[in-house]
Design a protein around this motif. Structure first.
Motif, PDB file in Angstrom:
ATOM      1  N   LEU A 137       0.847  -1.195   0.000  1.00 32.16           N
ATOM      2  CA  LEU A 137       0.000   0.000   0.000  1.00 32.16           C
ATOM      3  C   LEU A 137       0.883   1.245   0.000  1.00 32.16           C
ATOM      4  N   ALA A 138       0.638   2.147  -0.932  1.00 31.15           N
ATOM      5  CA  ALA A 138       1.362   3.418  -0.993  1.00 31.15           C
ATOM      6  C   ALA A 138       0.360   4.530  -0.698  1.00 31.15           C
ATOM      7  N   PHE A 139       0.272   4.933   0.558  1.00 23.07           N
ATOM      8  CA  PHE A 139      -0.750   5.878   0.992  1.00 23.07           C
ATOM      9  C   PHE A 139      -0.160   7.169   1.553  1.00 23.07           C
ATOM     10  N   SER A 140       0.589   7.109   2.640  1.00 19.71           N
ATOM     11  CA  SER A 140       1.014   8.311   3.361  1.00 19.71           C
ATOM     12  C   SER A 140       1.859   9.225   2.476  1.00 19.71           C
ATOM     13  N   GLU A 141       1.636  10.529   2.643  1.00 16.18           N
ATOM     14  CA  GLU A 141       2.369  11.521   1.865  1.00 16.18           C
ATOM     15  C   GLU A 141       3.036  12.529   2.799  1.00 16.18           C
ATOM     16  N   PHE A 148      -2.525   9.392   7.049  1.00 13.84           N
ATOM     17  CA  PHE A 148      -2.341   8.711   5.769  1.00 13.84           C
ATOM     18  C   PHE A 148      -3.616   8.625   4.949  1.00 13.84           C
ATOM     19  N   TRP A 149      -4.759   8.861   5.579  1.00 15.56           N
ATOM     20  CA  TRP A 149      -6.036   8.794   4.859  1.00 15.56           C
ATOM     21  C   TRP A 149      -6.288  10.065   4.043  1.00 15.56           C
ATOM     22  N   ASN A 150      -5.518  11.108   4.299  1.00 17.00           N
ATOM     23  CA  ASN A 150      -5.619  12.350   3.537  1.00 17.00           C
ATOM     24  C   ASN A 150      -4.441  12.431   2.570  1.00 17.00           C
ATOM     25  N   VAL A 151      -4.712  12.576   1.293  1.00 18.75           N
ATOM     26  CA  VAL A 151      -3.641  12.715   0.306  1.00 18.75           C
ATOM     27  C   VAL A 151      -3.890  13.951  -0.542  1.00 18.75           C
ATOM     28  N   LEU A 164      -0.283   9.677 -13.147  1.00 19.54           N
ATOM     29  CA  LEU A 164      -0.071   9.718 -11.701  1.00 19.54           C
ATOM     30  C   LEU A 164       1.213  10.440 -11.347  1.00 19.54           C
ATOM     31  N   ASN A 165       1.077  11.472 -10.502  1.00 23.70           N
ATOM     32  CA  ASN A 165       2.229  12.131  -9.896  1.00 23.70           C
ATOM     33  C   ASN A 165       1.983  12.171  -8.390  1.00 23.70           C
ATOM     34  N   ALA A 166       2.831  11.475  -7.650  1.00 26.30           N
ATOM     35  CA  ALA A 166       2.615  11.387  -6.200  1.00 26.30           C
ATOM     36  C   ALA A 166       3.933  11.116  -5.488  1.00 26.30           C
ATOM     37  N   GLU A 167       4.080  11.750  -4.328  1.00 27.94           N
ATOM     38  CA  GLU A 167       5.185  11.445  -3.420  1.00 27.94           C
ATOM     39  C   GLU A 167       4.614  10.715  -2.223  1.00 27.94           C
ATOM     40  N   THR A 184      -4.619   8.085  -4.366  1.00 22.25           N
ATOM     41  CA  THR A 184      -4.489   9.429  -4.900  1.00 22.25           C
ATOM     42  C   THR A 184      -5.882  10.016  -5.067  1.00 22.25           C
ATOM     43  N   ASN A 185      -5.975  11.174  -5.687  1.00 18.19           N
ATOM     44  CA  ASN A 185      -7.268  11.806  -5.957  1.00 18.19           C
ATOM     45  C   ASN A 185      -7.528  11.857  -7.452  1.00 18.19           C
TER      46      ASN A 185
END
Length: 406
Positions: A137-141, A148-151, A164-167, A184-185
């Protein structure tokens, strides 16, 4: 005159098996301990010292039939339920916390794919899981820390897929897993909840991972990852374009909280077992008495075991309640309150018990070694999101009957 063996054991209290294991799961627990002793423990110190991912240990767990424990038998899984999952995690963690944490997060990822995914996605990924492939799972930003539930990342549509662009800040099995569920969103979602889950394969272009070096759990590769202009095909989207918070509340959070709590309890028991073994074997030559022969030591052991068993009983009561919810057609979000209490208690007691184990072990416990490793590994629990401070706030708000999440 023949000696009756029962006389030799007279006066030695036997701990009832049901006190340590839910009824019907005894053979599962026995098998888990055999894997722990034969496969996990021999590699645990090497994994810790070298920061080496415990791939061989995870392979042994999968080969034993534990690659998809919560998936139904009809779909190739073990069908052990959440109680079986908790028994396995607590047992494995007594031997190697890094292997256990990787396996817990893998199990949560597999269950998320199974719950939110299509039949085609299940057929594409679950056979590999049964052979030892790892999900993550890749969640926390970094922008939202332990929430971690907020991205804040997003993945807009690009042709027949998503860009997809995410850190991501802490991804267990980063760079080691075969596939990742990335949270992601979707910016153009018609849902009020824009959360979207995408499956990203390890070797896709634009996937980067970075080294992990921490105080404990040094083998679990929980490092940061970057997903830079990663084109994810639409057939690798789990569920809908948005609205995936439902699976956060009903799959990911429940399995994560249950599995990690089991891990902290197992670490505490492993540390205490090591301290008991040391106390029984170490004999002071000046007194001729073992360390365990001192009353103050026995009292410390007793206090530590009582704490562990209090958390263990919360663990199994909660797991059985979760299985009952599923059987009754209820959602697991109804179990979040006991899971908050469980995680908070388990992460608190592991700190106390590993400190007691160190104290009982004396100077030898302070040396780099087994007890010292348990102490470092267990310290992660209270910090891991939701942190114990956040959980106590949610518990307190629930008690005064105001909305827990704002």
């Amino acid at each position: 005159m023949a000696i009756n063996n029962t006389v030799l054991n007279e006066g030695i209290m036997q701990i009832p098996s049901w006190w340590r294991c839910p009824a019907g799961h005894e053979k599962l627990r026995e098998k888990a301990h055999a894997i722990g002793k034969n496969e996990l423990l021999p590699r645990a110190s090497i994994s810790d010292k070298e920061g080496r991912y415990p791939r061989e240990s995870l392979k042994a767990i999968a080969e034993a039939g534990f690659g998809a424990v919560t998936i139904s038998v009809e779909d190739g899984g073990l069908g052990a339920g959440l109680t079986g999952f908790a028994v396995l995690a607590e047992s494995f963690a007594q031997y190697c916390a890094s292997s256990t944490m990787c396996w817990v997060m893998h199990t949560a990822a597999v269950q998320t794919l199974y719950s939110a995914g299509s039949n085609e996605q299940r057929q594409r990924y679950i056979p590999g899981v049964l052979k030892g492939e790892i999900g993550a799972l890749a969640f926390s930003e970094p922008a939202t820390g332990s929430h971690f539930w907020n991205v804040v990342s997003s993945a807009p549509r690009r042709g027949n897929g998503y860009l997809l662009n995410a850190e991501k800040s802490f991804v267990t099995s980063a760079g080691e897993a075969d596939w990742y569920i990335v949270c992601t969103n979707y910016p153009d979602s018609i849902e009020s909840d824009k959360l979207m889950f995408l499956i990203v394969d390890k070797n896709q272009d634009g996937v980067e991972y970075f080294p992990f070096s921490a105080m404990g759990l040094r083998g679990n590769a929980s490092g940061p990852m970057k997903f830079k202009d990663v084109l994810v095909p639409i057939y690798n989207r789990l569920g809908s374009e948005g609205g995936m918070n439902f699976f956060n509340d009903n799959v990911i959070d429940p399995l994560f909280l249950l599995g990690t709590s089991a891990c902290w309890i197992g670490i505490a028991q492993g540390a205490l077992n090591a301290a008991i073994d040391s106390a029984r074997k170490k004999v002071h030559q000046d007194t001729g008495q073992s360390v365990a022969g001192y009353q103050v030591i026995r009292h410390e052991l007793a206090k530590a075991q009582i704490l562990i068993d209090s958390a263990r009983n919360m663990l199994y009561r909660t797991a059985e309640g979760m299985d009952q919810c599923i059987e009754n057609g209820q959602t697991l979000s109804t179990c979040l309150y006991p899971l908050w209490e469980l995680k908070t208690h388990a992460a608190d007691i592991v700190i106390q018990v590993t400190n007691q184990a160190l104290q009982v072990s004396g100077g030898r416990g302070y040396l780099t070694g087994q007890v010292e490793k348990y102490l470092r590994d267990g310290r992660a629990g209270a910090l891991m999101g939701p942190t114990n401070e956040i959980l106590r706030e949610w518990i307190g708000r629930t008690l005064i009957e105001v909305p827990w999440f704002e």
